[in-house]
Design a protein around this motif. Structure first.
Motif, PDB file in Angstrom:
ATOM      1  N   LYS A 159       6.324 -23.749  20.993  1.00  0.00           N
ATOM      2  CA  LYS A 159       6.322 -22.336  20.744  1.00  0.00           C
ATOM      3  C   LYS A 159       4.517 -22.575  21.911  1.00  0.00           C
ATOM      4  CE  LYS A 159      10.011 -20.824  17.810  1.00  0.00           C
ATOM      5  NZ  LYS A 159      10.795 -19.976  18.808  1.00  0.00           N
ATOM      6  N   ALA A 160       4.398 -22.862  20.294  1.00  0.00           N
ATOM      7  CA  ALA A 160       2.923 -23.317  21.049  1.00  0.00           C
ATOM      8  C   ALA A 160       2.536 -23.315  22.839  1.00  0.00           C
ATOM      9  CB  ALA A 160       2.156 -24.924  20.086  1.00  0.00           C
ATOM     10  N   LEU A 161       2.997 -24.445  23.276  1.00  0.00           N
ATOM     11  CA  LEU A 161       3.042 -24.468  24.886  1.00  0.00           C
ATOM     12  C   LEU A 161       3.911 -22.949  25.860  1.00  0.00           C
ATOM     13  CD1 LEU A 161       4.488 -28.356  25.205  1.00  0.00           C
ATOM     14  CD2 LEU A 161       1.843 -27.316  25.346  1.00  0.00           C
ATOM     15  N   GLU A 162       4.440 -22.288  24.953  1.00  0.00           N
ATOM     16  CA  GLU A 162       5.024 -21.624  25.436  1.00  0.00           C
ATOM     17  C   GLU A 162       3.580 -20.180  25.310  1.00  0.00           C
ATOM     18  OE1 GLU A 162       8.364 -19.834  23.570  1.00  0.00           O
ATOM     19  OE2 GLU A 162       9.671 -21.818  24.422  1.00  0.00           O
ATOM     20  N   ALA A 163       2.923 -21.002  24.433  1.00  0.00           N
ATOM     21  CA  ALA A 163       1.244 -19.186  24.486  1.00  0.00           C
ATOM     22  C   ALA A 163       0.980 -19.615  25.230  1.00  0.00           C
ATOM     23  CB  ALA A 163       1.430 -19.313  22.968  1.00  0.00           C
ATOM     24  N   LEU A 164       1.696 -20.788  25.758  1.00  0.00           N
ATOM     25  CA  LEU A 164       0.298 -20.808  26.893  1.00  0.00           C
ATOM     26  C   LEU A 164       0.747 -20.825  28.080  1.00  0.00           C
ATOM     27  CD1 LEU A 164      -1.790 -24.103  25.621  1.00  0.00           C
ATOM     28  CD2 LEU A 164      -2.451 -22.478  25.149  1.00  0.00           C
ATOM     29  N   GLU A 165       2.034 -20.316  28.352  1.00  0.00           N
ATOM     30  CA  GLU A 165       2.212 -19.663  29.557  1.00  0.00           C
ATOM     31  C   GLU A 165       1.446 -19.037  30.314  1.00  0.00           C
ATOM     32  OE1 GLU A 165       4.621 -21.692  31.480  1.00  0.00           O
ATOM     33  OE2 GLU A 165       4.711 -23.194  29.726  1.00  0.00           O
ATOM     34  N   SER A 166       1.673 -19.273  31.598  1.00  0.00           N
ATOM     35  CA  SER A 166       0.988 -17.952  32.140  1.00  0.00           C
ATOM     36  C   SER A 166       1.207 -18.171  33.632  1.00  0.00           C
ATOM     37  CB  SER A 166      -0.425 -18.425  32.534  1.00  0.00           C
ATOM     38  OG  SER A 166      -1.474 -18.211  31.443  1.00  0.00           O
ATOM     39  N   SER A 167       2.098 -17.176  33.883  1.00  0.00           N
ATOM     40  CA  SER A 167       2.949 -17.756  35.735  1.00  0.00           C
ATOM     41  C   SER A 167       1.540 -17.556  36.823  1.00  0.00           C
ATOM     42  CB  SER A 167       3.927 -16.287  36.134  1.00  0.00           C
ATOM     43  OG  SER A 167       3.787 -14.687  35.373  1.00  0.00           O
ATOM     44  N   ASP A 168       0.797 -16.686  36.221  1.00  0.00           N
ATOM     45  CA  ASP A 168      -0.121 -15.975  37.875  1.00  0.00           C
ATOM     46  C   ASP A 168      -1.231 -17.179  38.188  1.00  0.00           C
ATOM     47  OD1 ASP A 168      -0.683 -14.949  35.154  1.00  0.00           O
ATOM     48  OD2 ASP A 168      -1.887 -13.711  36.520  1.00  0.00           O
ATOM     49  N   GLN A 169      -1.152 -18.191  37.101  1.00  0.00           N
ATOM     50  CA  GLN A 169      -1.829 -19.078  37.140  1.00  0.00           C
ATOM     51  C   GLN A 169      -1.694 -20.841  37.429  1.00  0.00           C
ATOM     52  OE1 GLN A 169      -4.315 -17.960  33.677  1.00  0.00           O
ATOM     53  NE2 GLN A 169      -5.448 -16.032  34.148  1.00  0.00           N
ATOM     54  N   LYS A 170      -1.725 -21.131  37.566  1.00  0.00           N
ATOM     55  CA  LYS A 170      -1.733 -22.977  38.462  1.00  0.00           C
ATOM     56  C   LYS A 170      -1.976 -23.454  37.415  1.00  0.00           C
ATOM     57  CE  LYS A 170      -0.547 -22.262  43.492  1.00  0.00           C
ATOM     58  NZ  LYS A 170      -1.994 -22.392  44.867  1.00  0.00           N
ATOM     59  N   MET A 171      -3.702 -23.895  37.316  1.00  0.00           N
ATOM     60  CA  MET A 171      -3.939 -24.816  36.084  1.00  0.00           C
ATOM     61  C   MET A 171      -4.923 -24.392  34.505  1.00  0.00           C
ATOM     62  SD  MET A 171      -6.645 -27.257  37.079  1.00  0.00           S
ATOM     63  CE  MET A 171      -8.080 -26.360  36.495  1.00  0.00           C
ATOM     64  N   ASN A 172      -3.979 -24.846  33.715  1.00  0.00           N
ATOM     65  CA  ASN A 172      -4.285 -24.810  32.770  1.00  0.00           C
ATOM     66  C   ASN A 172      -4.844 -25.124  31.569  1.00  0.00           C
ATOM     67  OD1 ASN A 172      -4.313 -23.662  29.986  1.00  0.00           O
ATOM     68  ND2 ASN A 172      -2.765 -22.247  30.144  1.00  0.00           N
ATOM     69  N   PRO A 173      -6.125 -25.904  31.757  1.00  0.00           N
ATOM     70  CA  PRO A 173      -6.534 -27.239  30.976  1.00  0.00           C
ATOM     71  C   PRO A 173      -5.858 -27.349  29.917  1.00  0.00           C
ATOM     72  CG  PRO A 173      -8.264 -25.728  31.651  1.00  0.00           C
ATOM     73  CD  PRO A 173      -7.168 -25.240  32.216  1.00  0.00           C
ATOM     74  N   PHE A 174      -5.564 -25.995  29.121  1.00  0.00           N
ATOM     75  CA  PHE A 174      -5.768 -26.457  27.765  1.00  0.00           C
ATOM     76  C   PHE A 174      -3.958 -26.764  27.372  1.00  0.00           C
ATOM     77  CE2 PHE A 174      -8.538 -22.519  27.910  1.00  0.00           C
ATOM     78  CZ  PHE A 174      -9.727 -23.525  27.450  1.00  0.00           C
ATOM     79  N   LYS A 175      -2.904 -25.919  28.304  1.00  0.00           N
ATOM     80  CA  LYS A 175      -1.362 -26.999  28.173  1.00  0.00           C
ATOM     81  C   LYS A 175      -1.850 -27.619  29.162  1.00  0.00           C
ATOM     82  CE  LYS A 175       2.630 -25.835  29.923  1.00  0.00           C
ATOM     83  NZ  LYS A 175       3.996 -24.688  30.862  1.00  0.00           N
ATOM     84  N   GLU A 176      -2.763 -28.504  29.903  1.00  0.00           N
ATOM     85  CA  GLU A 176      -2.194 -29.981  30.605  1.00  0.00           C
ATOM     86  C   GLU A 176      -2.994 -31.056  29.164  1.00  0.00           C
ATOM     87  OE1 GLU A 176      -4.501 -30.205  33.965  1.00  0.00           O
ATOM     88  OE2 GLU A 176      -3.526 -29.122  35.132  1.00  0.00           O
ATOM     89  N   LEU A 177      -4.002 -30.545  28.751  1.00  0.00           N
ATOM     90  CA  LEU A 177      -4.147 -31.270  27.121  1.00  0.00           C
ATOM     91  C   LEU A 177      -3.175 -31.169  26.414  1.00  0.00           C
ATOM     92  CD1 LEU A 177      -7.463 -33.204  26.505  1.00  0.00           C
ATOM     93  CD2 LEU A 177      -7.364 -30.409  25.345  1.00  0.00           C
ATOM     94  N   ALA A 178      -2.284 -30.231  25.835  1.00  0.00           N
ATOM     95  CA  ALA A 178      -1.407 -30.696  24.860  1.00  0.00           C
ATOM     96  C   ALA A 178      -0.810 -31.234  25.032  1.00  0.00           C
ATOM     97  CB  ALA A 178      -1.039 -28.890  24.763  1.00  0.00           C
ATOM     98  N   LEU A 179       0.041 -31.053  26.692  1.00  0.00           N
ATOM     99  CA  LEU A 179       0.820 -31.802  27.224  1.00  0.00           C
ATOM    100  C   LEU A 179       0.530 -33.300  27.685  1.00  0.00           C
ATOM    101  CD1 LEU A 179       2.391 -30.476  30.470  1.00  0.00           C
ATOM    102  CD2 LEU A 179       3.543 -30.522  28.022  1.00  0.00           C
ATOM    103  N   GLU A 180      -0.212 -33.633  27.760  1.00  0.00           N
ATOM    104  CA  GLU A 180      -1.077 -35.152  28.012  1.00  0.00           C
ATOM    105  C   GLU A 180      -0.926 -35.358  26.511  1.00  0.00           C
ATOM    106  OE1 GLU A 180      -2.170 -38.975  29.221  1.00  0.00           O
ATOM    107  OE2 GLU A 180      -2.042 -36.948  30.237  1.00  0.00           O
ATOM    108  N   GLY A 181      -1.520 -34.991  24.989  1.00  0.00           N
ATOM    109  CA  GLY A 181      -0.886 -35.567  23.830  1.00  0.00           C
ATOM    110  C   GLY A 181      -0.071 -35.758  23.406  1.00  0.00           C
ATOM    111  N   GLN A 182       1.144 -34.767  23.433  1.00  0.00           N
ATOM    112  CA  GLN A 182       2.293 -35.006  22.954  1.00  0.00           C
ATOM    113  C   GLN A 182       3.052 -36.420  24.172  1.00  0.00           C
ATOM    114  OE1 GLN A 182       4.568 -32.234  25.511  1.00  0.00           O
ATOM    115  NE2 GLN A 182       6.617 -31.900  23.226  1.00  0.00           N
ATOM    116  N   ASN A 183       2.874 -36.345  25.537  1.00  0.00           N
ATOM    117  CA  ASN A 183       2.709 -37.313  26.931  1.00  0.00           C
ATOM    118  C   ASN A 183       2.933 -38.119  25.695  1.00  0.00           C
ATOM    119  OD1 ASN A 183       4.722 -35.701  28.210  1.00  0.00           O
ATOM    120  ND2 ASN A 183       2.915 -35.895  29.779  1.00  0.00           N
ATOM    121  N   ALA A 184       1.619 -38.928  25.070  1.00  0.00           N
ATOM    122  CA  ALA A 184       0.898 -40.383  24.872  1.00  0.00           C
ATOM    123  C   ALA A 184       1.019 -40.560  23.569  1.00  0.00           C
ATOM    124  CB  ALA A 184      -0.427 -39.544  24.290  1.00  0.00           C
ATOM    125  N   MET A 185       1.680 -40.014  22.819  1.00  0.00           N
ATOM    126  CA  MET A 185       2.871 -39.518  21.274  1.00  0.00           C
ATOM    127  C   MET A 185       4.183 -40.499  21.320  1.00  0.00           C
ATOM    128  SD  MET A 185       3.200 -37.391  18.050  1.00  0.00           S
ATOM    129  CE  MET A 185       3.927 -36.189  18.907  1.00  0.00           C
TER     130      MET A 185
END
Length: 140
Positions: free
Chosen positions: A64-90
């Motif tokens: 749900k936190a990642l859904e809160a960072l969703e933006s259809s009109d913006q390609k690069m969201n550094p905050f979402k990329e950071l959260a996904l990187e942490g999730q992938n690392a774990m």
């Protein structure tokens, strides 16, 4: 204004060196303005994305936190990329065995992965600044 001092007369009466210098100055100006507009737009979008962080941190779970960072009109969201990187690392650290990173604790592995993601985002934000620095130093 004296007609012999107009830009047209300078261009026509000027030699190759004056014309080449004028073209180079025009190109440098266009490059500078392009970088400034692109960077200004990127900063504006990032500020808009940063406003979504409140909803991110107050979400009940990561999905749900990642859904809160969703933006259809913006390609690069550094905050979402950071959260996904942490999730992938774990996920990567927990589901692999017999690798060098297994000697690292989960905290160290995630910290290292997040630092790499922050460096990548910083590099994206810093791209083009070398052009401005080079043009600025030659202008002096």
């Amino acid at each position: 204004m004296n007609s012999s001092m107009s830009l047209f007369h300078l261009w026509v009466d000027g030699g190759f060196v004056i014309q080449l210098t004028a073209i180079i100055l025009l190109c440098m100006s266009v490059a500078s303005w392009t970088v400034m507009v692109v960077k200004g737009n990127l900063i504006f979008k990032s500020k808009q994305q940063a406003k979504q962080l409140h909803d991110f941190w107050h979400s009940p779970d990561l999905n749900k936190a990642l859904e809160a960072l969703e933006s259809s009109d913006q390609k690069m969201n550094p905050f979402k990329e950071l959260a996904l990187e942490g999730q992938n690392a774990m996920r990567h650290h927990r589901h692999t065995e017999k690798h060098l990173h297994d000697s690292l604790g989960l905290n160290d592995w995630i910290t290292s992965s997040l630092r790499n993601a922050i460096d990548d985002a910083r590099e994206k934000f810093g791209s083009g600044l070398i052009v401005l620095a080079s043009i600025g130093s030659t202008a002096n």
